[in-house]
Every structure is written in structure tokens, then in C-alpha cells.
Motif scaffolding. Structure first.
Motif, mmCIF file in Angstrom:
data_model
loop_
_atom_site.group_PDB
_atom_site.id
_atom_site.type_symbol
_atom_site.label_atom_id
_atom_site.label_comp_id
_atom_site.label_asym_id
_atom_site.label_seq_id
_atom_site.Cartn_x
_atom_site.Cartn_y
_atom_site.Cartn_z
ATOM 1 N N ILE A 22 36.459 48.814 44.898
ATOM 2 C CA ILE A 22 35.417 47.783 44.789
ATOM 3 C C ILE A 22 34.814 47.506 46.154
ATOM 4 C CG2 ILE A 22 35.015 45.332 44.304
ATOM 5 C CD1 ILE A 22 37.054 45.666 41.958
ATOM 6 N N ALA A 29 31.752 46.178 40.133
ATOM 7 C CA ALA A 29 32.241 44.805 40.005
ATOM 8 C C ALA A 29 31.055 43.872 40.071
ATOM 9 C CB ALA A 29 33.234 44.483 41.123
ATOM 10 N N PHE A 41 34.379 38.858 43.888
ATOM 11 C CA PHE A 41 33.817 39.321 42.625
ATOM 12 C C PHE A 41 34.466 38.573 41.463
ATOM 13 C CE2 PHE A 41 37.107 42.080 44.243
ATOM 14 C CZ PHE A 41 38.003 42.217 43.186
#
Length: 127
Positions: A22, A29, A41
């Protein structure tokens, strides 16, 4: 980012870590914040109206390892407060699950920012 000379070395990223993916932008995300130190996130299985994860860009296993870099930990807490102010009324819970037996399912330190009308842990189970 400045690192304390006494802090244990940590890899910048772990190729098998979903949160490192991520951070790198290779795993999708719903980002709510990103800067040079942390990424935040939305949780995929929210336990409160606002449930955001804040992770340092540098891979650290848990909050004990992150404590070796106090400026990063302090920044993470500041970002959590900003998120709660932006997405809720400013009040929030900040939860670190530390270790698999404590419910940590991704071994990259992450803080759960829970805001809004938050349920109790016994109502929601694992965070």
C-alpha cells in the motif's frame, strides 16, 4: 526522516507485507493521508464510522519497534488527530494491536484511528 542511531535497523520495505505494498502504491487502498513519513487509509472492515489505519512508510513489525524512532511515532499520533478532526468531531480512539496473540494480523505496525460513534471492543471483536 531522521533515525535514532540506537534504533534497531529495519528494512525500508518487506516485499511480502501488504502494508508495504500500500505504501509503495502497488496494492490499492482508499488513502486519506500520505506524507514522507506515514500513509493513512480506510480499514476494509470498519469497526466504527471512521476507521482509518495509519502506517509508517518504513517497515517496523509493531509499536515496540516503532518506539525506537520516537519522531515517527509522534508524527503518526499527530496524523491520527488530524484525521479525526477532518473526518469526525476530533475525538478518537487510537489502538495498536501488538503481536499475533493480541490480534495483530499484519506484522507492519499500524494504528487504528476509530472515531464517530465507536463500539466497544467486546461489541466488535478483533480490531
Amino acid at each position: 526522516m531522521t533515525q535514532d542511531a540506537s534504533a534497531p535497523a529495519a528494512p525500508a520495505a518487506d516485499p511480502d507485507c501488504v502494508f508495504c505494498g500500500i505504501v509503495a502504491g502497488t496494492v490499492p487502498a482508499d488513502l486519506v493521508h500520505a506524507d514522507d513519513t506515514v500513509v493513512a487509509f480506510r480499514d476494509l472492515a470498519p469497526k466504527a464510522p471512521v476507521h482509518v489505519l495509519v502506517v509508517p512508510r518504513e517497515h517496523r513489525r509493531d509499536v515496540r519497534e516503532l518506539a525506537a524512532v520516537p519522531e515517527t511515532l509522534a508524527h503518526l499520533v499527530d496524523v491520527a488527530g488530524q484525521i479525526a478532526a477532518d473526518l469526525a468531531d476530533g475525538d478518537f480512539r487510537l489502538v495498536f494491536n501488538t503481536g499475533e496473540n493480541a490480534g495483530q494480523t499484519v506484522l507492519h505496525v499500524h494504528a487504528h484511528v476509530l472515531a464517530g460513534i465507536a463500539q466497544t471492543e467486546s461489541d466488535t471483536g478483533e480490531l
